[in-house]
Design a protein around this motif. Structure first.
Motif, PDB file in Angstrom:
ATOM      1  N   GLU A  85       0.827  -1.202   0.000  1.00 11.96           N
ATOM      2  CA  GLU A  85       0.000   0.000   0.000  1.00 11.96           C
ATOM      3  C   GLU A  85       0.865   1.258   0.000  1.00 11.96           C
ATOM      4  O   GLU A  85       0.490   2.286  -0.589  1.00 11.96           O
ATOM      5  CB  GLU A  85      -0.940  -0.026   1.203  1.00 11.96           C
ATOM      6  N   ASP A  96       2.034   1.433  -3.838  1.00 10.26           N
ATOM      7  CA  ASP A  96       0.837   1.772  -4.618  1.00 10.26           C
ATOM      8  C   ASP A  96       1.171   2.409  -5.963  1.00 10.26           C
ATOM      9  O   ASP A  96       0.781   3.553  -6.239  1.00 10.26           O
ATOM     10  CB  ASP A  96      -0.061   2.708  -3.804  1.00 10.26           C
ATOM     11  N   TYR A 133      -4.705   1.216  -4.395  1.00 10.19           N
ATOM     12  CA  TYR A 133      -5.075   1.074  -2.984  1.00 10.19           C
ATOM     13  C   TYR A 133      -5.821   2.305  -2.484  1.00 10.19           C
ATOM     14  O   TYR A 133      -6.798   2.197  -1.732  1.00 10.19           O
ATOM     15  CB  TYR A 133      -3.828   0.833  -2.128  1.00 10.19           C
ATOM     16  N   ARG A 184      -9.513   2.104  -0.939  1.00 10.82           N
ATOM     17  CA  ARG A 184      -9.844   2.593   0.402  1.00 10.82           C
ATOM     18  C   ARG A 184     -10.975   3.611   0.355  1.00 10.82           C
ATOM     19  O   ARG A 184     -11.755   3.738   1.293  1.00 10.82           O
ATOM     20  CB  ARG A 184      -8.619   3.237   1.035  1.00 10.82           C
ATOM     21  N   ILE A 218      -7.862  -5.718   0.152  1.00 14.18           N
ATOM     22  CA  ILE A 218      -8.673  -4.739   0.880  1.00 14.18           C
ATOM     23  C   ILE A 218     -10.078  -5.292   1.097  1.00 14.18           C
ATOM     24  O   ILE A 218     -10.524  -5.476   2.218  1.00 14.18           O
ATOM     25  CB  ILE A 218      -8.731  -3.387   0.137  1.00 14.18           C
TER      26      ILE A 218
END
Length: 619
Positions: free
Chosen positions: A559, A562, A567, A571, A581
């Motif tokens: 993450e 990334d 990511y 999120r 995730i």
């Protein structure tokens, strides 16, 4: 009342009770239970007491309508299974909803039955909804039907009115291919002609309703039919790979040779597994039968996945990707040619496209017409085409694997029975190459094979793949990289990210990698491929040249890197089912090589992969 034959053994005869919402089905079921002495001790008195406490007149339907919403609205909203026993045999009643809004549940219930009771109100006669339910019985292949012409007491036990309704019902059912076994004047409330003949209908000389049921002929027992076992799942237990599923028909024994459709892989049953319910010792068994859920192992590791259909090699199902089906449509949104849905038959799910709607049927008039769409509660004949072959039977040949449902999103939107299917050709003979693998290895100076790099997004798969490709190319090796994202731009651009599409993505990727490896190339595949089952599929397709490489990195490291900003988007909820995730990643259980990019530098990780490739692909 009839005495309960409590000692009688054997399979319960399944019947479905269908009819208009107001014609008294639930009352009839309650009366059947009472008049065959099949109620639990004290149940009748309990319900009468509850009714009195609520200020209600007792209704026999209260035996089934247990949900508060059903009592308040006076309608049955779900199928209910209840057992009763006559002097002849045991029965299981599948009480199906009559209300138009609950036809989905009615289809589900009726599909399990061997025969039916159609309930018709003596005063109202053959209503449109009754015709619809009768046609559903025809659609689902139920040919044994007894008609209970109910509420005969409310028309003063009028023989002339009974004859009028009986002839209308008999004529309609005959027109749709159902021969009525009996038409019985009954009063579910009063018990007329349920278990014993009523003095109020001296003009009726036919059987009681119980007598009509006892005259039904059971279907051929499922055990005596060809083996059909839809695979539910696969498990790793100790060092064994265990296949699980429910035997829909036939029997399965240790030593049986079985075939898994539609891929056609064959193996022999090595063991039938069982464990004591208290978690005790493993108890092997020799044989299992239709209706049983089983777990078994095979004598060799052939590729099997959920949705495969096991049979004997000599009595196999149809492997098809073009299906003609009689459909009952349940969704508010109309069905049109070109619509894409999920076809579910047994445990198999396939994306299916409506190729054509060849005709529609008016269940009221039985008129057949051409159609460009199917409206809610409509009946039609359709042609479906699936992207991948699916194993099935025609309904006439094997009812249990000859019917299915259509799904849109999470909802069942249609029920169908299969009338015909185009077989996928299995008589295709592969042509051997005129250049052997050994010839290619001598020319190239190395063998072909596949390095399958799996790991979380951001673990470094693409970076490693590209660095190793450059290094091997500099050594004069025939080398290429297949990147999962790149293939989704072309070959796999029609695939989404559902579980089925992810599986198909990996299957295609593996097939391409195998073709290239067979030409002598070293193929590096860079793909998240998060599920072990999908990577097992790739290993099965590619064979001995498959090398699983786990590019390992913890989620926090991935993450923080990334590289594509994925990511952050995941999120924020912008990407659904993102691996690590909101979707799982299953680390390899037996990778040939693990490269931990949280510990190793890029150059050290690259050297590790290059060293492995040099050693294992040396000629």
């Amino acid at each position: 009342m009839l005495a309960r034959a409590g000692s009688q053994k054997g399979r319960a005869f399944p019947i479905v009770i269908v009819g208009h919402v107001d014609h008294g089905k639930s009352t009839l079921v309650g009366r059947l239970l009472h008049d065959t002495d099949s109620l639990p001790d004290g149940k009748l008195e309990q319900l009468k007491a509850v009714s009195a406490k609520r200020g209600l007149e007792f209704e026999w339907s209260f035996l089934l309508d247990a949900l508060q919403v059903e009592r308040d609205q006076g309608i049955t909203v779900d199928t209910t299974q209840i057992w009763f026993t006559t002097e002849q045999r045991r029965y299981v009643i599948i009480d199906a909803p009559g209300h138009k809004e609950f036809l989905k549940n009615m289809v589900t219930g009726a599909a399990q039955a061997d025969a039916a009771i159609l309930v018709v109100d003596a005063a109202q006669g053959l209503a449109e909804q009754t015709k619809r339910h009768a046609y559903l019985l025809h659609l689902l292949g139920i040919r044994q039907v007894a008609v209970a012409i109910n509420k005969i007491d409310l028309i003063g036990h009028d023989a002339a009115r009974f004859s009028e309704v009986a002839e209308a019902v008999r004529g309609y059912l005959a027109d749709i291919g159902i021969e009525v076994s009996a038409l019985v004047p009954v009063s579910a409330r009063a018990g007329d002609n349920i278990a014993v003949h009523s003095a109020a209908t001296p003009w009726y000389q036919g059987p009681t309703l119980i007598g009509a049921l006892d005259a039904f002929v059971p279907r051929a027992h499922a055990v005596d039919q060809p083996l059909r076992l839809p695979v539910q799942d696969l498990y790793r237990f100790d060092d064994r790979r265990i296949v699980v599923g429910r035997i829909e028909s036939g029997r399965l024994a240790v030593g049986d040779r079985i075939r898994f459709a539609p891929l056609g892989r064959e193996a022999t049953v090595a063991t039938l597994e069982a464990w004591r319910g208290d978690g005790g010792a493993h108890v092997p068994r020799a044989e299992a039968f239709a209706g049983e859920s089983v777990a078994f192992t095979l004598d060799e590791e052939v590729f099997v996945e959920r949705g495969a259909l096991a049979s004997t090699p000599d009595r196999r199902p149809i492997d098809a990707n073009r299906i003609t089906a009689r459909l009952f449509w349940l969704d508010r949104e109309v069905l049109k040619p070109g619509d894409r849905l999920t076809l579910k038959i047994g445990t198999a799910e396939r994306e299916a496209e409506v190729e054509a709607i060849t005709e529609s049927l008016d269940v009221e008039t039985l008129d057949v017409a051409t159609a460009t769409q199917v409206d809610r509660n409509g009946v039609a004949r359709v042609i479906l085409r699936t992207r991948r072959p699916v194993a099935l039977d025609t309904y006439d040949a094997q009812a249990r694997t000859g019917r299915g449902v259509l799904i849109r999103g999470p909802q069942i939107v249609g029920g169908l029975v299969i009338e015909a299917a185009d077989r996928v050709a299995h008589d295709i003979v592969a042509v051997d190459s005129s250049v052997t693998a050994a010839d290619r290895a001598r020319l190239n100076g190395h063998r072909g094979g596949v390095l399958w790099l799996t790991g979380l997004s951001g673990a470094g798969k693409s970076t490693l793949a590209m660095a190793t490709q450059r290094a091997l190319f500099a050594q004069g090796k025939q080398i290429t990289v297949l990147d999962g994202d790149n293939l989704r731009r072309g070959l796999n651009r029609d695939l989404g990210f559902s579980e089925a599409d992810r599986a198909e993505n990996i299957r295609r990727l593996a097939e391409v990698a195998k073709l290239m490896a067979d030409t002598g190339m070293i193929v590096i595949v860079s793909a998240i491929s998060p599920l072990q089952a999908h990577r097992d599929t790739a290993r099965q397709i590619i064979g001995a040249g498959f090398h699983e490489v786990h590019v390992r990195a913890d989620l926090a490291s991935c993450e923080s890197r990334d590289p594509k900003g994925l990511y952050k988007r995941a999120r924020a909820g912008e990407i659904a089912a993102f691996t690590g995730i909101s979707a799982p990643y299953e680390a390899p259980v037996a990778a040939q090589l693990t490269i931990d990019t949280t510990r190793l530098s890029v150059s050290d990780a690259g050297e590790t992969l290059l060293d492995y490739a040099t050693r294992y692909f040396a000629a």
